[in-house]
Design an enzyme around this catalytic site. Structure first.
Site, PDB file in Angstrom:
ATOM      1  N   LYS A 154       0.847  -1.188   0.000  1.00  0.00           N
ATOM      2  CA  LYS A 154       0.000   0.000   0.000  1.00  0.00           C
ATOM      3  C   LYS A 154       0.887   1.243   0.000  1.00  0.00           C
ATOM      4  O   LYS A 154       2.027   1.126   0.447  1.00  0.00           O
ATOM      5  CB  LYS A 154      -0.952  -0.014   1.186  1.00  0.00           C
ATOM      6  CG  LYS A 154      -0.277   0.266   2.541  1.00  0.00           C
ATOM      7  CD  LYS A 154      -1.269   0.387   3.633  1.00  0.00           C
ATOM      8  CE  LYS A 154      -1.593   1.808   3.982  1.00  0.00           C
ATOM      9  NZ  LYS A 154      -0.568   2.508   4.784  1.00  0.00           N
ATOM     10  N   HIS A 184      -0.801  -4.701   6.340  1.00  0.00           N
ATOM     11  CA  HIS A 184      -0.049  -5.413   7.382  1.00  0.00           C
ATOM     12  C   HIS A 184      -0.858  -5.624   8.659  1.00  0.00           C
ATOM     13  O   HIS A 184      -0.540  -6.500   9.450  1.00  0.00           O
ATOM     14  CB  HIS A 184       1.305  -4.738   7.665  1.00  0.00           C
ATOM     15  CG  HIS A 184       1.231  -3.540   8.566  1.00  0.00           C
ATOM     16  ND1 HIS A 184       0.868  -2.303   8.109  1.00  0.00           N
ATOM     17  CD2 HIS A 184       1.474  -3.374   9.891  1.00  0.00           C
ATOM     18  CE1 HIS A 184       0.888  -1.443   9.123  1.00  0.00           C
ATOM     19  NE2 HIS A 184       1.256  -2.066  10.209  1.00  0.00           N
ATOM     20  N   LYS A 188      -1.259  -9.103  11.846  1.00  0.00           N
ATOM     21  CA  LYS A 188      -1.052  -8.995  13.291  1.00  0.00           C
ATOM     22  C   LYS A 188      -1.772 -10.136  14.004  1.00  0.00           C
ATOM     23  O   LYS A 188      -2.945 -10.403  13.729  1.00  0.00           O
ATOM     24  CB  LYS A 188      -1.585  -7.645  13.815  1.00  0.00           C
ATOM     25  CG  LYS A 188      -0.734  -6.455  13.367  1.00  0.00           C
ATOM     26  CD  LYS A 188      -1.252  -5.160  13.966  1.00  0.00           C
ATOM     27  CE  LYS A 188      -0.566  -3.965  13.338  1.00  0.00           C
ATOM     28  NZ  LYS A 188       0.520  -3.407  14.119  1.00  0.00           N
ATOM     29  N   GLU A 222      -1.836   6.764  17.297  1.00  0.00           N
ATOM     30  CA  GLU A 222      -0.375   6.731  17.317  1.00  0.00           C
ATOM     31  C   GLU A 222       0.162   7.946  18.054  1.00  0.00           C
ATOM     32  O   GLU A 222      -0.432   9.026  17.993  1.00  0.00           O
ATOM     33  CB  GLU A 222       0.170   6.771  15.888  1.00  0.00           C
ATOM     34  CG  GLU A 222      -0.235   5.588  15.043  1.00  0.00           C
ATOM     35  CD  GLU A 222       0.412   5.676  13.671  1.00  0.00           C
ATOM     36  OE1 GLU A 222       1.547   5.191  13.537  1.00  0.00           O
ATOM     37  OE2 GLU A 222      -0.207   6.231  12.754  1.00  0.00           O
ATOM     38  N   ASP A 241      -4.229   6.742   4.268  1.00  0.00           N
ATOM     39  CA  ASP A 241      -3.134   5.982   4.874  1.00  0.00           C
ATOM     40  C   ASP A 241      -3.649   4.917   5.844  1.00  0.00           C
ATOM     41  O   ASP A 241      -3.056   3.849   5.977  1.00  0.00           O
ATOM     42  CB  ASP A 241      -2.211   6.976   5.615  1.00  0.00           C
ATOM     43  CG  ASP A 241      -0.914   6.342   6.092  1.00  0.00           C
ATOM     44  OD1 ASP A 241      -0.320   5.573   5.323  1.00  0.00           O
ATOM     45  OD2 ASP A 241      -0.482   6.637   7.229  1.00  0.00           O
ATOM     46  N   HIS A 246      -6.523  -0.098   6.812  1.00  0.00           N
ATOM     47  CA  HIS A 246      -6.470  -0.786   8.110  1.00  0.00           C
ATOM     48  C   HIS A 246      -7.800  -0.714   8.880  1.00  0.00           C
ATOM     49  O   HIS A 246      -8.291  -1.722   9.382  1.00  0.00           O
ATOM     50  CB  HIS A 246      -5.377  -0.192   8.995  1.00  0.00           C
ATOM     51  CG  HIS A 246      -4.015  -0.159   8.351  1.00  0.00           C
ATOM     52  ND1 HIS A 246      -3.565  -1.155   7.509  1.00  0.00           N
ATOM     53  CD2 HIS A 246      -3.000   0.736   8.429  1.00  0.00           C
ATOM     54  CE1 HIS A 246      -2.327  -0.859   7.113  1.00  0.00           C
ATOM     55  NE2 HIS A 246      -1.972   0.277   7.640  1.00  0.00           N
ATOM     56  N   LYS A 346      -2.374  10.693  14.233  1.00  0.00           N
ATOM     57  CA  LYS A 346      -0.973  10.763  14.656  1.00  0.00           C
ATOM     58  C   LYS A 346      -0.847  11.805  15.743  1.00  0.00           C
ATOM     59  O   LYS A 346      -1.663  12.714  15.848  1.00  0.00           O
ATOM     60  CB  LYS A 346      -0.087  11.127  13.464  1.00  0.00           C
ATOM     61  CG  LYS A 346      -0.078  10.019  12.405  1.00  0.00           C
ATOM     62  CD  LYS A 346       1.119  10.110  11.504  1.00  0.00           C
ATOM     63  CE  LYS A 346       1.108   9.025  10.439  1.00  0.00           C
ATOM     64  NZ  LYS A 346       1.545   7.711  10.938  1.00  0.00           N
TER      65      LYS A 346
HETATM   66  C1  BG6 Z   1       1.158   2.215   8.012  1.00  0.00           C
HETATM   67  C2  BG6 Z   1       0.984   3.694   7.810  1.00  0.00           C
HETATM   68  O1  BG6 Z   1       0.405   1.501   7.085  1.00  0.00           O
HETATM   69  O2  BG6 Z   1       0.733   1.875   9.329  1.00  0.00           O
HETATM   70  C3  BG6 Z   1       1.758   4.482   8.854  1.00  0.00           C
HETATM   71  O3  BG6 Z   1       1.463   4.051   6.515  1.00  0.00           O
HETATM   72  C4  BG6 Z   1       1.373   4.026  10.237  1.00  0.00           C
HETATM   73  O4  BG6 Z   1       1.522   5.879   8.723  1.00  0.00           O
HETATM   74  C5  BG6 Z   1       1.470   2.509  10.357  1.00  0.00           C
HETATM   75  O5  BG6 Z   1       2.246   4.641  11.165  1.00  0.00           O
HETATM   76  C6  BG6 Z   1       0.925   2.022  11.689  1.00  0.00           C
HETATM   77  O6  BG6 Z   1       1.189   0.655  11.801  1.00  0.00           O
HETATM   78  P1  BG6 Z   1       1.426  -0.018  13.221  1.00  0.00           P
HETATM   79  O7  BG6 Z   1       1.641  -1.459  12.905  1.00  0.00           O
HETATM   80  O8  BG6 Z   1       2.617   0.638  13.836  1.00  0.00           O
HETATM   81  O9  BG6 Z   1       0.177   0.239  14.028  1.00  0.00           O
END
Ligand code: BG6
Length: 496
Positions: A154, A184, A188, A222, A241, A246, A346
């Site tokens: 992505k 991703h 998890k 985050e 993003d 997600h 964020k």
């Molecule tokens: C990514 C985003 O797909 O996921 C990032 O591009 C983000 O901006 C990240 O920080 C968060 O992933 P995780 O696994 O740290 O929650």
């Protein structure tokens, strides 16, 4: 942590493979993919004959690339997992081919390198999406794609139109069952545990519907800012993003019907039904139900941090959102009328990912008003930073009266299972190598998600539309709390 043992695996026969990593000197290769392949190698989960062929435009020979891996990748592998013999063995799998992905002619060197390479070919696109189509076309023209798999990172496109264009072009070279679109979050452990929780227990299923559920919250918060990715992020924003992929994936797993089996298409069909049943948002509904925020200066863990607009690569007048909160609805019999509140951002007050299922209160309280307090029955599934489940119920305080208070049934997975957790990328790469598609996003799912966010993207493109500012280290703009207040509820952390 040291007392933990590796997670038990039921790895079937290990298959040989040739893993071709485009973007071999890039950030993603360095931070995620090569460390994940090392972990798989160290855990004995890769066939001894499996090879990694890194590809990039950088002028290096094989030894030069191995020195690059030593310098840039090794420091990103957790020190406790470095075992000298394993590391050497890992380097022994790696070779390097220099090519210019925009020049189809230069693929002859790759074809030559792959001539006697073992096993199935996996082409991993750890490049910007602009190169996906040129690379796939050149692979097709060089006759390298038969029986191969291609992994697409992505962001796959910028909107419905551009993602359709990429999917169409890649689809002319690879069939859908050769294409692995990575999200991703699906790798998890905690996300897969949602399947176990929902479909391995009869306990929750009768309650998992509109008759018993008042509202659902899904938060992925985050503390980090854009971390040197300002150039990329400013063109992207939190909706593209995080929400389009997600959060909507998490939501579809929470809301889906039980699939007939865990086969890739059975699971993806059910997720798709949820995405297609999302109530479309238009005009006024977007104004009322979607909050767009951007971080200002503030403090994270006691340290001052800059405003988004002062980050490198970000314009001083940027309107890109770093925060989204919204209300979604799934228009089907199971969920009609139940609000799903999704939130991500964020520079928020904490790093946490969690799903909160608020059940309805009792219809009539024989025990005083406490039993009618919203949230007195709730299931909280925490995915990050640690994995846990908390079920909230009301109980009687000891003593003469009948005073009710919240009590918790808590399950901390890291205490229950004393096993190391496999990184999402490790799990997903092993799935690609083994040809398992269930944890990858199918084209129709991805397009349904783009289609749903498209009106929000359009709405925000209007010149008068601007994000609401919030101080770093908070839970986002006040409008996010107001959104829930309009539905007589509040975010979990606002309760006390
Ligand atoms: C990514 C985003 O797909 O996921 C990032 O591009 C983000 O901006 C990240 O920080 C968060 O992933 P995780 O696994 O740290 O929650």
């Amino acid at each position: 942590m040291n007392a933990m043992t590796p997670a038990p695996t039921s790895q079937p026969d290990l298959l040989d493979f040739s893993f071709v990593l485009f973007g071999g000197t890039g950030d993603l290769a360095m931070r995620k993919i090569l460390p994940a392949l090392y972990a798989a190698h160290r855990d004995g989960m890769l066939a001894p004959g499996g090879k990694i062929l890194a590809v990039a435009i950088t002028a290096l020979d094989c030894n030069g690339y191995l020195a690059w891996v030593e310098e840039h990748v090794k420091p990103r592998v957790p020190e406790s997992t470095i075992d000298d013999a394993a590391w050497l063995g890992f380097l022994g799998r790696i070779s390097y081919v220099r090519l210019d992905a925009a020049q189809p002619d230069s693929f002859a060197s790759l074809a030559e390198a792959l001539r006697n390479a073992p096993g199935r070919r996996i082409f991993y696109m750890a490049t910007g999406p602009a190169l996906f189509v040129p690379i796939c076309s050149a692979l097709g023209a060089a006759g390298l794609t038969e029986g191969a798999s291609v992994v697409l990172e992505k962001p796959l496109g910028h909107d419905l139109e551009s993602s359709t264009a990429i999917n169409d072009a890649v689809g002319r070279i690879f069939s859908e069952d050769q294409i692995y679109r990575i999200d991703h979050y699906l790798g998890k452990e905690a996300v897969q545990n949602l399947f176990a929780l929902r479909f391995g227990n009869s306990l929750f299923e009768p309650l998992w519907r509109r008759e018993w559920v008042e509202s659902i919250q899904i938060t992925v918060a985050e503390e980090l800012g854009v971390e040197g990715r300002g150039n990329f992020y400013d063109q992207t924003g939190a909706l593209r993003d995080m929400v389009q992929n997600h959060l909507l994936q998490l939501m579809s797993i929470v809301a889906m019907e039980p699939p007939q089996s865990m086969d890739a298409d059975a699971v993806r069909d059910e997720k798709l039904r949820v995405l297609r049943a999302l109530k479309p948002l238009r005009g006024d509904e977007i104004r009322q139900n979607v909050v767009r925020g951007q971080y200002q200066t503030g403090s994270i863990n006691g340290a001052g941090v800059p405003a988004y607009r002062s980050e490198a690569g970000v314009g001083m007048d940027s309107r890109t959102e770093t925060f989204v909160a919204l209300k979604a609805e799934v228009e089907n019999w199971r969920w009609a009328g139940v609000p799903f509140f999704l939130r991500t951002g964020k520079r928020l007050a904490a790093r946490v990912a969690e799903i909160v299922v608020n059940f309805r209160t009792v219809p009539h309280s024989t025990l005083g008003p406490t039993a009618l307090r919203p949230g007195s029955n709730r299931l909280m599934i925490r995915l990050q930073p640690t994995e846990s489940i908390r079920l909230t119920a009301l109980a009687k305080q000891p003593g003469l009266g009948m005073t009710l208070q919240d009590v918790y049934l808590d399950l901390a997975f890291d205490q229950f299972f004393q096993h190391e957790r496999m990184e999402a990328y490790q799990r997903l790469l092993l799935d690609v190598i083994a040809g398992r598609l269930a944890l990858f996003v199918r084209r129709d799912e991805q397009e349904a998600a783009w289609k749903w966010v498209a009106p929000i993207i359009d709405h925000w493109a209007a010149p008068e539309s601007a994000p609401k500012l919030y101080a770093s280290g908070t839970w986002g703009p006040a409008a996010s709390s107001a959104l829930l207040a309009r539905h007589n509820t509040c975010w979990l952390e606002e309760e006390n």
